[in-house]
Design a protein around this motif. Sequence first.
Motif: not given
Length: 358
Positions: A1-30
């Motif tokens: 999301m937002f064109g941000i590539k997943r850093p190699k240092s971030i595991d699957d769980k952390t990346w999924e958490k980030y995507q969930e957080d961003v989606t939640a904030k976007v929904l709040l803005l909407e």
Amino acid sequence: MFGIKRPKSIDDKTWEKYQEDVTAKVLLLEKQGWPIESIKEFGKYFKEMLGRKGQSSNMSEIVSSCYSDTQIVGTKVFDNMWYAWKADRISASESKKKLSGLMKITGMDKLDEKSSADQLRAVADKINKKMKPDDKFWGSLAGTVEKAYYPNGMKGDLGKQLHLFRYVISYQQAKYIVDNYKGRTDEEKLINYIVKEKIWNWTADESARLHQKLYTNSQNTIIYPNGHSNANGGVNLKVVTNTRFRSEFIIIGDGKFLALLDKDATQDAKANCSSFNYARQNDYIHQVLDVNPAGENYNYEHQFREEARYIHDKYGNRIIDTNTGKEKIFAAPKLSNMNQYENNVNKFQKKFKGRVLS
């Protein structure tokens, strides 16, 4: 999301958490009403902050911090989102959507004329403390209000919220001057603001008649609201900046601002306080956007301010004038009676202008 590539240092769980957080904030803005153009600005801001802190940082914390910045009027990301929404160039209805979003962000959408001064001061905390009275945002806000409500008037709940918001803005602007500039009095601090910031679009020549409320009894004795100052001829001075009209500062004789939401606001401050003007000059637009909503046809004014206009006995009861049978109320002098104050007003104006220009 937002064109941000997943850093190699971030595991699957952390990346999924980030995507969930961003989606939640976007929904709040909407939910607040922000259009896609504005939400893209949120994404740009997040990428900028992530770039500064490094992709090894806690991405969820950065998302949360960036979202918090969108909820403060006058931050970099808020401004970018606000200006990306071109509502003031489109239609009255779209402008109202934009203003409705602003009311949600500040919390004004939950307040009305019955709200307390404490509740309104909390709204002022949603405005960036670094915002100057002459920040360009205030002009943009005023233009959006004009697009939304002129010439039909400030009708409906949103119109009421925007009217009440004028006093919050004025309180924030007065507090900004008091907190950021040197001087023994509020008046001196305002002078230093005008001089230091090279504010050119100010004047002390606007009429302060509506901020000189008093009561004259049947014996022609003048009674003033509690807190009135007899210094400088006992008149209040009106200084305006921001197109020489929008940002008001009402100054009593001893140099203190009259702001409705001051924690130590006197009866004089409540009755004769400053307010932000959505119009850019004293014309019909001013009547529609600023003057009429404060009148009896709308009944939008804060109840605690309205009560301060009455004269009370020691028990807090309104006093009845035995000659008229009406409640005693502080009111602005009639235009025809202003000549008796003209000399003192002119002296106060001349003194202020002289100190600015010296």
